[in-house]
Design a protein around this motif. Structure first.
Motif, short mmCIF file in Angstrom:
data_model
loop_
_atom_site.label_atom_id
_atom_site.label_comp_id
_atom_site.label_asym_id
_atom_site.label_seq_id
_atom_site.Cartn_x
_atom_site.Cartn_y
_atom_site.Cartn_z
N LEU A 132 0.87 -1.18 0.00
CA LEU A 132 0.00 0.00 0.00
C LEU A 132 0.91 1.22 0.00
N ALA A 133 0.80 2.02 -1.07
CA ALA A 133 1.66 3.19 -1.19
C ALA A 133 0.83 4.45 -1.05
N TRP A 134 1.43 5.45 -0.44
CA TRP A 134 0.71 6.70 -0.22
C TRP A 134 1.68 7.87 -0.37
N TRP A 135 1.56 8.56 -1.47
CA TRP A 135 2.36 9.78 -1.70
C TRP A 135 1.66 10.89 -0.93
N ARG A 136 2.33 11.38 0.08
CA ARG A 136 1.69 12.27 1.03
C ARG A 136 1.74 13.72 0.57
N PRO A 137 0.80 14.52 1.08
CA PRO A 137 0.81 15.94 0.68
C PRO A 137 2.16 16.60 0.98
N GLU A 138 2.86 16.12 2.01
CA GLU A 138 4.17 16.73 2.33
C GLU A 138 5.27 16.21 1.42
N ARG A 139 4.89 15.57 0.33
CA ARG A 139 5.81 15.06 -0.68
C ARG A 139 6.77 14.03 -0.13
N ARG A 140 6.22 13.12 0.63
CA ARG A 140 7.00 11.97 1.07
C ARG A 140 6.20 10.73 0.69
N LEU A 141 6.93 9.65 0.42
CA LEU A 141 6.27 8.41 0.06
C LEU A 141 6.20 7.48 1.27
N TRP A 142 4.99 7.06 1.59
CA TRP A 142 4.83 6.02 2.60
C TRP A 142 4.49 4.72 1.87
N LEU A 143 5.15 3.66 2.29
CA LEU A 143 4.83 2.37 1.68
C LEU A 143 4.74 1.30 2.76
N TRP A 144 3.58 0.69 2.85
CA TRP A 144 3.47 -0.50 3.69
C TRP A 144 3.67 -1.70 2.77
N SER A 145 4.50 -2.62 3.19
CA SER A 145 4.72 -3.75 2.30
C SER A 145 4.91 -5.03 3.11
N SER A 146 4.50 -6.12 2.49
CA SER A 146 4.73 -7.43 3.08
C SER A 146 6.13 -7.86 2.64
N THR A 147 7.12 -7.37 3.35
CA THR A 147 8.50 -7.62 2.94
C THR A 147 9.35 -8.12 4.10
N GLN A 148 10.40 -8.85 3.75
CA GLN A 148 11.36 -9.30 4.75
C GLN A 148 12.48 -8.27 4.95
N CYS A 149 12.62 -7.37 3.99
CA CYS A 149 13.77 -6.47 3.98
C CYS A 149 13.35 -5.03 3.77
N PRO A 150 12.70 -4.41 4.76
CA PRO A 150 12.26 -3.02 4.58
C PRO A 150 13.42 -2.09 4.22
N HIS A 151 14.59 -2.36 4.72
CA HIS A 151 15.73 -1.49 4.43
C HIS A 151 16.09 -1.53 2.94
N LEU A 152 16.07 -2.72 2.38
CA LEU A 152 16.35 -2.86 0.94
C LEU A 152 15.26 -2.17 0.14
N VAL A 153 14.01 -2.39 0.53
CA VAL A 153 12.89 -1.77 -0.19
C VAL A 153 13.03 -0.25 -0.13
N HIS A 154 13.37 0.25 1.04
CA HIS A 154 13.55 1.68 1.26
C HIS A 154 14.51 2.27 0.22
N HIS A 155 15.70 1.70 0.13
CA HIS A 155 16.72 2.29 -0.73
C HIS A 155 16.53 1.96 -2.22
N GLU A 156 16.08 0.75 -2.47
CA GLU A 156 15.88 0.36 -3.88
C GLU A 156 14.69 1.12 -4.48
#
Ligand code: FES
Ligand code: FES
Lengths: 747, 155
Positions: free
Chosen positions: A179-203
């Motif tokens: 679930l992705a949400w581009w916020r009014p403050e121009r930041r991306l929030w992403l909820w994901s079913s992932t094992q590696c949030p850090h990798l997802v963050h940077h990639e």
């Protein structure tokens, strides 16, 4: 984000359960051909579908994805070419999941078919999948350690076998979603079913050309991973991109069929293995030729390619070692890291060939393995250092439990052993920074609030860390609250892969909790007019060690510390101190510690019907120290059952170029009615590098189970078993379809 | 009782709360339930093979991804969340958790409903019955043997 009771995970939402006001839904359009040039993609009919609000194809993404920087070859949505049936080509967004799906069905795709590469043995020299790999080989790796030729020339016997290992998939019960949400403050929030949030963050930041500081990745509950949720996927990237485009939250949840296409499961392997044994039954040399079916893209396949050979020798003493490992591209979904990444196939080959040798040389399979076991302080010829080992004890346990078991005709017990890493010594994204970090704060109410970047995917990571923090602080686990799963709020942890969390995050937590403990004791010492060293931290109380009557409550001690410091908190990090081998690929294999396992399986085989029953599995695992006994036991069960499925019934492959099967009905996961008796035995041989001695328990225990079953079958029917899974046609002796003739020769 | 004759307007009682829904003709019960906020009913496969979507329809455990909502007129449905106050369900959940049978938890709501239906109908189910009943609920984390053990000890 905080976790009131980690033992009741299902009461909290998983990603498919999350909803944000204004949310819209995405559906992927996937390729129907295994190999083709994309002539045109027409999104117009989708955009004209009622309820559809947007659609994209591969042109929307400028760069290719891939978590390993040297092998980034995977477009988010196919561009130019498609390389497997099920590859994402386009995405459609609708106001409801139904509208999105209806729109996705109308996208017109013109493909010009290319000859597909459908088997790994035909890949080399066939139509290339990637321009930069004209031979369809990701990397041709040859590594040699010790005097291989000389070892083989000194051998008394050389055993040779060719082993085929079938592909299988993780099939975590929760399908992937984001679930992705581009916020009014121009930041991306992403909820994901992932094992590696850090990798997802940077990639994700890289794929979307965003500053990583503008990306926040969160993990709600994750319903299992087993390696299948460790890469960064199309569904995550398209949800993010669309949310940025539409300024609306976008959710996407894959169907089970799509999860099968997403794959990254166990590599199909074909291994020719030679083993040199001297007259005193020492193993002088191992020499393997390893072919891996990588599917269409690299993913983490470079790691697989090295792991496939690097762990060939452990847990045994072997004088010299050589392997050639080639991971080839074929037109199927990409293979990747599945529980026991890269080392399951070679373990099967080595343990099978050893069992064959033991029969030929008339050796007791357990006693021989014990005699060959690496000892504490030893290193393998390729430089893997053993800081602790309970391997012999594991073997003793499975031998003891199987001692008096009578076997009728067609019945037998088989054994196997293994070792596994406790985290990779070097990160996927090369840097020298800590692999795990932890923050802990003492609250005046007496609670300790621990924050880590760890992804709990069901393995119980957070509960383990909570116990380690509580032990360090001398408090009951209930006084520690753990928060995780938010890259904004939590310090970095590289992710739940390669069995790294207990050791690495555990050490970071102990460092943080140890430092907090000193802070609290120092504040109490000032008040009590004594030195911090003379104080003990007991549940709820600080006392002077030699005057148990004198002390203060923990809450008062924390309050004193708050008065002095403003906030009572501490941080800690962990960076492995392990040297890489000084050869290409030398960073892939070393680990701060190794866990050890041994398994025995009792089977009976009906050769006429081709049926096989596994009655019992004994699985002994050296986890250093069981921080949470129930969780370790759960992991042993999970490994045993996953291995059972892999050995007997689960198989992923291509039928006429299409992944088959793509549903649970056919895939063959063992059910409660199919299970053997599972006897889990926990062995504790603390490792100096482990947090309070602990080592991994989530992957290693899978390794010996498959060969133990195969060895039992081979003994039961007096035949060579050179292929996994052990399907009825194999047991009926109808040979090894798809593999060359298989021969084991002692001589 | 699930009735093969479909209705356009369907009256359901979900966890004791009566509702009326107007499903699409091809809408499955799990879709309806999740749309109406029963996020505790999980979807693992959508083809009746994993049991993650198990709910009790008039006391019978069924995979709700295989049931058309249009055929459920007048049915009473209980999901895992609707069992939270039930003492038997609590005993079952405690036993599963204590046995370490629950890891990621994704199978748990379905398992709870299956076990609750089993124990509601059969006071002391034997091991084989428990195994058979649970065989419709996949646990990929590998908790099945531990679940059987825990439930057999309850019986
Ligand atoms: S989702 Fe209904 S049985 Fe799997
Ligand atoms: S606990 Fe994960 S599927 Fe059962």
């Amino acid at each position: 984000m905080s976790t009131p009771d980690l033992r009741w995970p299902w009461v909290d939402p998983y990603v498919a359960d999350l909803a944000v006001p204004g949310m819209v839904y995405a559906a992927l359009v996937r390729s129907s051909l295994p190999h083709a040039v994309i002539r045109a993609i027409d999104l117009a009919p989708a955009l004209a579908t009622p309820g559809v609000i947007a659609a994209l194809d591969g042109e929307a993404f400028a760069v290719r994805g891939g978590v390993i920087h040297s092998s980034r070859d995977e477009p988010v949505l196919a561009r130019g070419k498609v390389r497997y049936v099920g590859e994402p080509l386009a995405v459609v967004v609708g106001v409801s999941p139904e509208a999105a799906a209806a729109g996705a069905n109308t996208v017109k795709i013109a493909l010009d078919s290319l000859p597909p590469v459908l088997t790994m043995t035909s890949a080399e020299g066939a139509t290339p999948l990637h321009e930069n790999h004209p031979d369809n080989v990701l990397r041709d790796i040859v590594l040699e350690f010790g005097p291989v030729e000389e070892s083989f020339s000194r051998a008394h016997t050389v055993f040779t076998g060719t082993y085929g290992y079938g592909a299988s998939t993780h099939a975590a019960l929760e399908p992937h979603g984001a679930l992705a949400w581009w916020r009014p403050e121009r930041r991306l929030w992403l909820w994901s079913s992932t094992q590696c949030p850090h990798l997802v963050h940077h990639e994700l930041a890289r794929l979307l050309a965003l500053d990583p500081a503008a990306v926040r990745v969160m993990t709600p509950r994750v319903g299992g991973g087993f390696g299948g949720k460790s890469e960064v996927y199309a569904h995550e990237a398209v949800a993010a991109k669309l949310s940025m485009m539409l300024h609306r939250p976008v959710r996407i949840v894959l169907s089970r069929e799509e999860v099968f296409y997403t794959h990254r499961g166990r590599h199909e392997a074909l291994i020719t293995l030679r083993m040199a044994v001297d007259s005193r039954h020492a193993i002088l040399g191992l020499d393997a030729d390893i072919l891996l079916n990588g599917g269409a893209y690299a993913g983490m396949g470079l790691v697989t390619s090295y792991y496939a050979g690097q762990f060939m020798a452990v847990p045994y003493r072997v004088e010299s070692l050589r392997f050639r490992s080639r991971r080839v591209f074929t037109n199927g979904p990409p293979a990747g890291p599945k529980r026991g990444h890269g080392s399951v196939q070679i373990r099967f080959a080595v343990e099978r060939l050893m069992d064959h040798a033991a029969l030929h040389l008339d050796l007791d399979p357990v006693a021989w393995r014990m005699a060959l076991a690496l000892e504490q302080g030893e290193a393998t010829v390729n430089g893997l250092k053993i800081g602790s080992t309970g391997f012999v004890r594991c073997l003793q346990e499975v031998a003891r439990h199987t001692e008096d078991i009578p076997c009728r005709a067609g019945e037998a017990v088989g054994f196997a052993g293994s070792a596994y890493i406790c985290g990779a010594a070097f990160p996927i994204m090369p840097n020298r920074l800590p692999h795990s970090q932890a923050l802990i704060r003492a609250d005046r109410c007496g609670l300790f609030s621990l924050t880590v970047g760890v992804a709990d995917i069901g393995q119980g990571a957070l509960e383990t860390l909570r116990v380690l923090a509580a032990e360090t602080l001398g408090q009951p686990p209930s006084s520690v609250i753990v928060s995780a799963g938010d890259t904004d709020a939590c310090p970095v942890d590289l992710g739940s892969y390669s069995s790294r969390v207990t050791l690495m995050a555990g050490n970071a937590v102990i460092a943080a909790a140890g430092s907090l403990r000193r802070t609290v004791l120092e504040a109490a010492a000032r008040r009590l007019g004594t030195r911090a060293e003379d104080l003990d931290l007991l549940p709820g109380r600080v006392v002077v060690r030699d005057e148990p009557g004198r002390g203060m409550s923990l809450t008062r001690a924390i309050a004193r510390a708050e008065e002095r410091l403003g906030v009572v908190m501490a941080g800690g990090g962990y960076t492995p101190r392990v040297e890489a081998g000084s050869y290409p690929g030398g960073a892939l294999g070393p680990s701060p510690a190794f866990s050890f396992s041994a398994a025995a399986a009792r089977v009976s085989v009906d050769r006429e019907l081709g049926t096989l029953v596994v009655h019992d599995i004994w699985l002994a695992h050296d986890c250093g120290r069981a921080v949470d006994l129930g969780r370790v036991r759960g992991q042993l069960h999970g490994c045993a059952i996953m291995a059972l499925g892999e050995a007997l019934t689960e198989k992923s492959g291509l039928t006429r170029g299409i992944m088959d099967p793509v549903g649970f009905t056919e895939y063959g996961i063992p059910t409660a009615a199919d299970l053997p008796r599972i006897h889990a035995v926990i062995v504790e041989e603390p490792d100096p590098a482990g947090p309070h001695g602990a080592k991994e328990a989530g992957e290693g225990p899978l390794l010996p189970v498959v060969p133990a079953i195969a060895n039992a079958v081979a003994r039961a029917i007096g035949a060579h078993i050179c292929r996994i899974p052990l399907t009825p046609d194999l047991l009926l002796g109808h040979g090894a379809a798809g593999y060359p003739t298989v021969e084991e020769a002692g001589g | 009782m699930i009735d093969a004759t479909p209705c356009a307007t369907v009256r359901l009682t979900v966890n004791d709360r009566p509702t009326t829904v107007t499903p699409r003709p091809d809408e499955t019960l799990v879709e309806t339930l999740r749309r109406y906020g029963c996020a505790d009913v999980k979807v693992g496969c959508g083809e009746g093979a994993c049991g993650a979507c198990t709910v009790a329809v008039d006391g019978v455990a069924v995979p709700s991804c295989l049931v058309l909502t249009a055929c459920c007129d007048g049915c009473s449905i209980r999901t895992a969340a609707g069992l939270s106050g039930d003492p038997l369900a609590r005993r079952i959940a405690d036993a599963l958790v204590e046995a370490g049978a629950i890891q990621c938890g994704f199978c748990a709501p379905g398992v709870l409903v299956t076990a609750w239906c089993l124990f509601s109908h059969t006071r002391n189910p034997d091991r084989e019955t428990i195994q058979r009943e649970l065989s419709g609920n996949l646990c990929r984390c590998g908790g099945s043997a531990l679940m059987v053990e825990a439930l057999a000890a309850l019986a």
